[in-house]
Write a protein that holds these residues in place. Structure first.
Motif, PDB file in Angstrom:
ATOM      1  N   LYS A  13      68.078  76.234   6.334  1.00  0.00           N
ATOM      2  CA  LYS A  13      68.624  74.958   5.629  1.00  0.00           C
ATOM      3  C   LYS A  13      67.582  74.676   4.675  1.00  0.00           C
ATOM      4  O   LYS A  13      67.854  73.903   3.547  1.00  0.00           O
ATOM      5  CB  LYS A  13      68.457  73.839   6.751  1.00  0.00           C
ATOM      6  CG  LYS A  13      69.566  74.061   7.866  1.00  0.00           C
ATOM      7  CD  LYS A  13      69.929  72.954   8.653  1.00  0.00           C
ATOM      8  CE  LYS A  13      71.014  72.968   9.573  1.00  0.00           C
ATOM      9  NZ  LYS A  13      71.365  71.564  10.140  1.00  0.00           N
ATOM     10  N   ARG A  14      66.431  75.087   4.606  1.00  0.00           N
ATOM     11  CA  ARG A  14      65.405  75.066   3.814  1.00  0.00           C
ATOM     12  C   ARG A  14      66.161  75.535   2.333  1.00  0.00           C
ATOM     13  O   ARG A  14      65.831  74.970   1.267  1.00  0.00           O
ATOM     14  CB  ARG A  14      63.896  75.648   3.981  1.00  0.00           C
ATOM     15  CG  ARG A  14      62.958  75.126   2.891  1.00  0.00           C
ATOM     16  CD  ARG A  14      61.514  75.609   3.085  1.00  0.00           C
ATOM     17  NE  ARG A  14      61.632  77.128   2.777  1.00  0.00           N
ATOM     18  CZ  ARG A  14      61.594  78.063   4.130  1.00  0.00           C
ATOM     19  NH1 ARG A  14      61.497  77.614   5.395  1.00  0.00           N
ATOM     20  NH2 ARG A  14      61.535  79.185   3.910  1.00  0.00           N
ATOM     21  N   TYR A  61      67.872  80.588  16.894  1.00  0.00           N
ATOM     22  CA  TYR A  61      66.875  81.726  17.077  1.00  0.00           C
ATOM     23  C   TYR A  61      65.823  81.789  16.060  1.00  0.00           C
ATOM     24  O   TYR A  61      65.289  82.894  15.620  1.00  0.00           O
ATOM     25  CB  TYR A  61      67.465  83.014  17.446  1.00  0.00           C
ATOM     26  CG  TYR A  61      68.341  83.058  18.651  1.00  0.00           C
ATOM     27  CD1 TYR A  61      67.958  82.922  19.906  1.00  0.00           C
ATOM     28  CD2 TYR A  61      69.932  82.907  18.370  1.00  0.00           C
ATOM     29  CE1 TYR A  61      69.110  83.021  20.846  1.00  0.00           C
ATOM     30  CE2 TYR A  61      70.724  82.732  19.274  1.00  0.00           C
ATOM     31  CZ  TYR A  61      70.296  82.732  20.584  1.00  0.00           C
ATOM     32  OH  TYR A  61      71.186  82.675  21.487  1.00  0.00           O
ATOM     33  N   GLY A  62      65.238  80.630  15.676  1.00  0.00           N
ATOM     34  CA  GLY A  62      64.127  80.406  14.637  1.00  0.00           C
ATOM     35  C   GLY A  62      64.937  80.473  13.182  1.00  0.00           C
ATOM     36  O   GLY A  62      63.795  80.238  12.299  1.00  0.00           O
ATOM     37  N   ALA A  63      65.998  80.686  13.150  1.00  0.00           N
ATOM     38  CA  ALA A  63      66.530  81.013  11.637  1.00  0.00           C
ATOM     39  C   ALA A  63      67.035  79.520  10.953  1.00  0.00           C
ATOM     40  O   ALA A  63      66.932  79.438   9.657  1.00  0.00           O
ATOM     41  CB  ALA A  63      67.597  81.975  11.549  1.00  0.00           C
ATOM     42  N   LYS A  64      67.309  78.558  11.901  1.00  0.00           N
ATOM     43  CA  LYS A  64      68.139  77.304  11.110  1.00  0.00           C
ATOM     44  C   LYS A  64      66.943  76.705  10.146  1.00  0.00           C
ATOM     45  O   LYS A  64      67.420  76.265   9.052  1.00  0.00           O
ATOM     46  CB  LYS A  64      68.117  76.503  12.232  1.00  0.00           C
ATOM     47  CG  LYS A  64      68.835  75.236  11.830  1.00  0.00           C
ATOM     48  CD  LYS A  64      69.185  74.181  12.719  1.00  0.00           C
ATOM     49  CE  LYS A  64      70.196  74.338  13.662  1.00  0.00           C
ATOM     50  NZ  LYS A  64      70.604  73.192  14.549  1.00  0.00           N
ATOM     51  N   ARG A  65      65.742  76.500  10.332  1.00  0.00           N
ATOM     52  CA  ARG A  65      65.223  75.854   9.533  1.00  0.00           C
ATOM     53  C   ARG A  65      64.830  76.747   8.162  1.00  0.00           C
ATOM     54  O   ARG A  65      64.742  75.826   7.018  1.00  0.00           O
ATOM     55  CB  ARG A  65      63.637  75.543   9.944  1.00  0.00           C
ATOM     56  CG  ARG A  65      62.688  76.722  10.550  1.00  0.00           C
ATOM     57  CD  ARG A  65      61.257  76.245  11.019  1.00  0.00           C
ATOM     58  NE  ARG A  65      60.651  77.199  11.543  1.00  0.00           N
ATOM     59  CZ  ARG A  65      59.383  77.393  11.870  1.00  0.00           C
ATOM     60  NH1 ARG A  65      58.933  76.118  12.060  1.00  0.00           N
ATOM     61  NH2 ARG A  65      58.832  78.291  12.528  1.00  0.00           N
ATOM     62  N   ASP A  93      61.732  71.703  14.193  1.00  0.00           N
ATOM     63  CA  ASP A  93      63.090  71.720  14.137  1.00  0.00           C
ATOM     64  C   ASP A  93      63.401  71.647  12.651  1.00  0.00           C
ATOM     65  O   ASP A  93      62.468  71.438  11.896  1.00  0.00           O
ATOM     66  CB  ASP A  93      63.670  70.722  14.994  1.00  0.00           C
ATOM     67  CG  ASP A  93      63.666  71.087  16.259  1.00  0.00           C
ATOM     68  OD1 ASP A  93      63.569  72.087  16.932  1.00  0.00           O
ATOM     69  OD2 ASP A  93      64.123  70.019  17.179  1.00  0.00           O
ATOM     70  N   SER A  94      64.655  72.345  12.357  1.00  0.00           N
ATOM     71  CA  SER A  94      64.999  72.005  10.904  1.00  0.00           C
ATOM     72  C   SER A  94      65.384  70.390  10.488  1.00  0.00           C
ATOM     73  O   SER A  94      65.039  70.087   9.280  1.00  0.00           O
ATOM     74  CB  SER A  94      66.221  72.611  10.674  1.00  0.00           C
ATOM     75  OG  SER A  94      67.484  72.049  11.376  1.00  0.00           O
ATOM     76  N   ALA A  95      65.511  69.771  11.601  1.00  0.00           N
ATOM     77  CA  ALA A  95      65.738  68.316  11.340  1.00  0.00           C
ATOM     78  C   ALA A  95      64.558  67.572  12.229  1.00  0.00           C
ATOM     79  O   ALA A  95      64.164  68.190  13.285  1.00  0.00           O
ATOM     80  CB  ALA A  95      67.013  67.849  11.417  1.00  0.00           C
ATOM     81  N   LEU A  96      64.467  66.320  11.929  1.00  0.00           N
ATOM     82  CA  LEU A  96      63.759  65.405  12.981  1.00  0.00           C
ATOM     83  C   LEU A  96      64.574  65.235  14.183  1.00  0.00           C
ATOM     84  O   LEU A  96      65.708  64.915  14.039  1.00  0.00           O
ATOM     85  CB  LEU A  96      63.478  64.058  12.422  1.00  0.00           C
ATOM     86  CG  LEU A  96      62.539  64.120  11.117  1.00  0.00           C
ATOM     87  CD1 LEU A  96      62.599  62.669  10.469  1.00  0.00           C
ATOM     88  CD2 LEU A  96      61.021  64.410  11.679  1.00  0.00           C
ATOM     89  N   LEU A 156      64.884  56.953   4.373  1.00  0.00           N
ATOM     90  CA  LEU A 156      64.068  58.373   3.634  1.00  0.00           C
ATOM     91  C   LEU A 156      64.331  59.423   4.223  1.00  0.00           C
ATOM     92  O   LEU A 156      64.832  59.515   5.411  1.00  0.00           O
ATOM     93  CB  LEU A 156      62.328  57.809   3.850  1.00  0.00           C
ATOM     94  CG  LEU A 156      62.168  56.491   3.312  1.00  0.00           C
ATOM     95  CD1 LEU A 156      60.409  56.192   3.476  1.00  0.00           C
ATOM     96  CD2 LEU A 156      62.011  56.677   1.760  1.00  0.00           C
ATOM     97  N   SER A 157      63.945  60.613   3.485  1.00  0.00           N
ATOM     98  CA  SER A 157      63.947  61.883   3.909  1.00  0.00           C
ATOM     99  C   SER A 157      65.322  62.379   4.441  1.00  0.00           C
ATOM    100  O   SER A 157      65.458  62.850   5.540  1.00  0.00           O
ATOM    101  CB  SER A 157      62.895  62.165   5.118  1.00  0.00           C
ATOM    102  OG  SER A 157      61.589  61.699   4.719  1.00  0.00           O
ATOM    103  N   PRO A 158      66.321  62.087   3.585  1.00  0.00           N
ATOM    104  CA  PRO A 158      67.666  62.616   4.278  1.00  0.00           C
ATOM    105  C   PRO A 158      67.681  64.201   4.352  1.00  0.00           C
ATOM    106  O   PRO A 158      68.587  64.674   5.083  1.00  0.00           O
ATOM    107  CB  PRO A 158      68.630  62.206   2.856  1.00  0.00           C
ATOM    108  CG  PRO A 158      67.590  62.033   1.826  1.00  0.00           C
ATOM    109  CD  PRO A 158      66.456  61.652   2.367  1.00  0.00           C
ATOM    110  N   ALA A 159      66.715  64.993   3.871  1.00  0.00           N
ATOM    111  CA  ALA A 159      66.615  66.493   3.722  1.00  0.00           C
ATOM    112  C   ALA A 159      66.253  66.713   5.390  1.00  0.00           C
ATOM    113  O   ALA A 159      66.671  67.879   6.114  1.00  0.00           O
ATOM    114  CB  ALA A 159      65.851  67.150   2.953  1.00  0.00           C
TER     115      ALA A 159
END
Length: 348
Positions: free
Chosen positions: A57-58, A50-54, A218-221, A107-110
């Motif tokens: 995770k940040r 509900y919008g909180a994941k990114r 999204d929090s991830a690609l 690249l970009s494992p985050a």
């Protein structure tokens, strides 16, 4: 994404490339038909917490919160690390993958789901079936002259194939714009752009047009977007037939395919009959539980294909292509068991 899977499978990997959200709800509801933006559907909102994941995770990617998370996981949930889904420190720019004596960088494992798995798996995918899929692909790639990575995501299989075979020519297809950018960057980082052709198109019915968001939020690609999803701000992306590439490869060249298209693999093969007949490629393919196995068999069996489910330690013996609830990756081939074992591909 293959395996998951994993995800699938991933790629499979809430980042589960299996086509389900963490609760097991199918990620492909009737939203496309209704014209509802996927990110506003119940599944899409739940997947994003509900919008909180990114935001969560940040924060967990910051140095001190990440250290605290590791300590808590070590004590309270030691098996969680083995899932490969924990946030990676934001300061880590890349990871090194290892397969069959070769190395490659991602690249970009985050943000990249696959690179994150490699980080937590010390260079290998943590789930045994996913790791086996990478290994068998590498072994098949060693004798191939050309490979087609359909649904490439950020390029794991393109990088694996070009790492183990310095003469391999690769084609990689990815429809999500922001994922395509990372695919390009990974090919540059690994210095394989000169023998890798990148295609920002889908593969399937050439009379269709799909729309993908310029930015997912999204929090991830995203590793699970497909033509079955609707996006209000979607950028038009074309679709080409696999048959269009029949004459791009010289006859007699050994060809290898990886297909991970979140349930539209039947369209890939239906519009690739000439290509398949001409080259008889080995195919690593994600098949979701809800896939139409009978349809896939009808497209491939007349061409002499056998179907091996990818397990945790070996391929299952050739048998019926019946989608499996747990394992998502299949190896389609016209080779017999003896030929596979000569390549170093185990068959139980």
């Amino acid at each position: 994404m293959m395996g998951q899977r994993t995800t699938t499978r991933g790629g499979r990997l809430g980042e589960d490339a299996s086509g389900t959200d963490p609760t097991g709800t199918p990620a492909l509801p009737g939203a496309a038909a209704a014209g509802v933006d996927y990110r506003r559907t119940a599944v899409g909102r739940r997947r994003s917490w509900y919008g909180a994941k990114r935001h969560v995770k940040r924060v967990l990617g910051w140095r001190l919160p990440n250290l605290a998370m590791r300590g808590a996981v070590r004590v309270a949930a030691p098996r969680l690390r083995a899932t490969g889904r924990l946030p990676v420190p934001a300061a880590v720019p890349e990871v090194v993958g290892r397969v069959d004596g070769a190395e490659y960088a991602m690249l970009s494992p985050a943000r990249c789901v696959v690179a994150k798995e490699l980080y937590w798996g010390d260079g290998r995918r943590p789930h045994p079936a996913d790791d086996l899929a990478v290994q068998l692909f590498a072994r098949a790639a060693r004798s191939a002259g050309a490979m087609f990575d359909i649904g490439a995501y950020t390029g794991l299989f393109t990088l694996v194939g070009t790492a183990v075979n310095p003469d391999l020519r690769a084609h990689a297809f990815e429809i999500v714009p922001e994922v395509f950018h990372t695919l390009f960057d990974n090919c540059v980082r690994n210095r394989v752009l000169h023998r890798t052709t990148l295609h920002h198109v889908g593969v399937g019915d050439p009379d269709t047009l799909v729309r993908m968001p310029a930015r997912s939020g999204d929090s991830a690609l995203p590793c699970f977007y497909s033509s079955a999803l609707t996006f209000a701000d979607g950028v038009p992306v074309g679709v080409v037939a696999l048959d269009d590439f029949t004459d791009h490869v010289a006859r007699g060249t050994r060809v290898l395919l990886k297909v991970d298209v979140e349930g539209t693999e039947d369209a890939v093969f239906a519009h690739g009959q000439d290509f398949l007949a001409a080259h008889r490629p080995d195919i690593l393919c994600e098949v979701l539980p809800e896939a139409d196995g009978r349809r896939l068999r009808a497209l491939l069996e007349p061409l002499g294909y056998r179907f091996h489910l990818v397990g945790e330690r070996a391929l299952a013996p050739a048998g019926q292509l019946d989608p499996h609830a747990r394992f998502r990756d299949w190896f389609f081939t016209t080779r017999d068991t003896g030929e596979l074992e000569l390549l170093g591909i185990p068959v139980s």
